[in-house]
Design a protein around this motif. Structure first.
Motif, PDB file in Angstrom:
ATOM      1  N   ILE A  85     -18.972   5.056  63.609  1.00  0.00           N
ATOM      2  CA  ILE A  85     -19.400   3.732  64.041  1.00  0.00           C
ATOM      3  C   ILE A  85     -20.882   3.800  64.373  1.00  0.00           C
ATOM      4  N   THR A  86     -21.656   2.937  63.731  1.00  0.00           N
ATOM      5  CA  THR A  86     -23.088   2.853  63.993  1.00  0.00           C
ATOM      6  C   THR A  86     -23.331   1.647  64.882  1.00  0.00           C
ATOM      7  N   LEU A  87     -23.954   1.888  66.027  1.00  0.00           N
ATOM      8  CA  LEU A  87     -24.228   0.843  67.012  1.00  0.00           C
ATOM      9  C   LEU A  87     -25.726   0.638  67.175  1.00  0.00           C
ATOM     10  N   LYS A  88     -26.107  -0.576  67.483  1.00  0.00           N
ATOM     11  CA  LYS A  88     -27.483  -0.862  67.898  1.00  0.00           C
ATOM     12  C   LYS A  88     -27.404  -1.187  69.378  1.00  0.00           C
ATOM     13  N   VAL A  89     -28.090  -0.367  70.176  1.00  0.00           N
ATOM     14  CA  VAL A  89     -28.016  -0.441  71.629  1.00  0.00           C
ATOM     15  C   VAL A  89     -29.371  -0.899  72.163  1.00  0.00           C
ATOM     16  N   TYR A  90     -29.340  -1.746  73.185  1.00  0.00           N
ATOM     17  CA  TYR A  90     -30.557  -2.289  73.795  1.00  0.00           C
ATOM     18  C   TYR A  90     -30.621  -1.852  75.266  1.00  0.00           C
ATOM     19  N   PRO A  91     -31.210  -0.671  75.545  1.00  0.00           N
ATOM     20  CA  PRO A  91     -31.309  -0.219  76.933  1.00  0.00           C
ATOM     21  C   PRO A  91     -32.144  -1.181  77.775  1.00  0.00           C
ATOM     22  N   TYR A  92     -31.795  -1.281  79.044  1.00  0.00           N
ATOM     23  CA  TYR A  92     -32.501  -2.169  79.966  1.00  0.00           C
ATOM     24  C   TYR A  92     -32.626  -1.497  81.325  1.00  0.00           C
ATOM     25  N   TYR A  93     -33.457  -2.086  82.169  1.00  0.00           N
ATOM     26  CA  TYR A  93     -33.596  -1.642  83.548  1.00  0.00           C
ATOM     27  C   TYR A  93     -33.601  -2.885  84.429  1.00  0.00           C
ATOM     28  N   ARG A  94     -33.408  -2.672  85.695  1.00  0.00           N
ATOM     29  CA  ARG A  94     -33.306  -3.759  86.682  1.00  0.00           C
ATOM     30  C   ARG A  94     -32.357  -4.853  86.222  1.00  0.00           C
ATOM     31  N   TYR A  99     -35.872  -2.527  77.550  1.00  0.00           N
ATOM     32  CA  TYR A  99     -36.817  -1.417  77.439  1.00  0.00           C
ATOM     33  C   TYR A  99     -36.905  -0.870  76.021  1.00  0.00           C
ATOM     34  N   GLY A 100     -35.882  -1.093  75.194  1.00  0.00           N
ATOM     35  CA  GLY A 100     -35.958  -0.546  73.844  1.00  0.00           C
ATOM     36  C   GLY A 100     -34.793  -0.942  72.976  1.00  0.00           C
ATOM     37  N   GLU A 101     -34.825  -0.377  71.769  1.00  0.00           N
ATOM     38  CA  GLU A 101     -33.746  -0.537  70.799  1.00  0.00           C
ATOM     39  C   GLU A 101     -33.458   0.832  70.204  1.00  0.00           C
ATOM     40  N   ASP A 102     -32.187   1.141  70.078  1.00  0.00           N
ATOM     41  CA  ASP A 102     -31.785   2.443  69.562  1.00  0.00           C
ATOM     42  C   ASP A 102     -30.570   2.292  68.652  1.00  0.00           C
TER      43      ASP A 102
END
Length: 133
Positions: A85-94, A99-102
């Motif tokens: 499974i290939t996922l596109k993840v969007y990390p965040y803070y607060r 903060y990004g895309e992975d």
């Protein structure tokens, strides 16, 4: 005897099982969220690896399953076998400040196969301050 065996086998093949959806969403969306949520541990591991050398990474970097996209599900063997499974993840803070895309690849046994950092978003400064949030 053979006729009875065929009747018994036929009933087993034609038996229908109905899926019970006990969620507030359509079944497809529910399955998607269940699948992503079952992969929390390897996605967490990928995020740690991706950002471990980032000197600007904000404290408490996280991600949310509802904000994660399934890009691809690759069947490796036969039906019911192993899948990637290939996922596109969007990390965040607060409060969900991006903060990004992975991109993260995990198999259905929960093994982290691959990860790739795609983009880092610039952090913003608080109003009237030179420090970053």
């Amino acid at each position: 005897m053979v006729g009875m065996l065929l009747v018994i086998s036929n009933r087993t093949v034609n038996a229908k099982t109905e899926t019970i959806n006990a969620a507030d969403t359509e079944l497809c969306e529910t399955v998607k969220m269940a699948l992503i949520s079952s992969l929390i541990e390897p996605v967490d591991k990928a995020i740690v690896e991706i950002y471990k050398d980032d000197k600007n990474v904000p404290e408490g970097l996280s991600w949310a399953s509802y904000d994660t996209e399934i890009l691809k599900i690759k069947q490796l063997y036969g039906i019911g076998g192993l899948y990637e499974i290939t996922l596109k993840v969007y990390p965040y803070y607060r409060a969900h400040m991006g903060y990004g895309e992975d991109e993260v690849v995990i198999n259905t046994r929960g093994k982290l196969i691959n990860y790739k950092h795609l983009k880092t978003y610039p952090r913003t400064a608080t109003k009237g301050s030179d420090s970053l949030i």
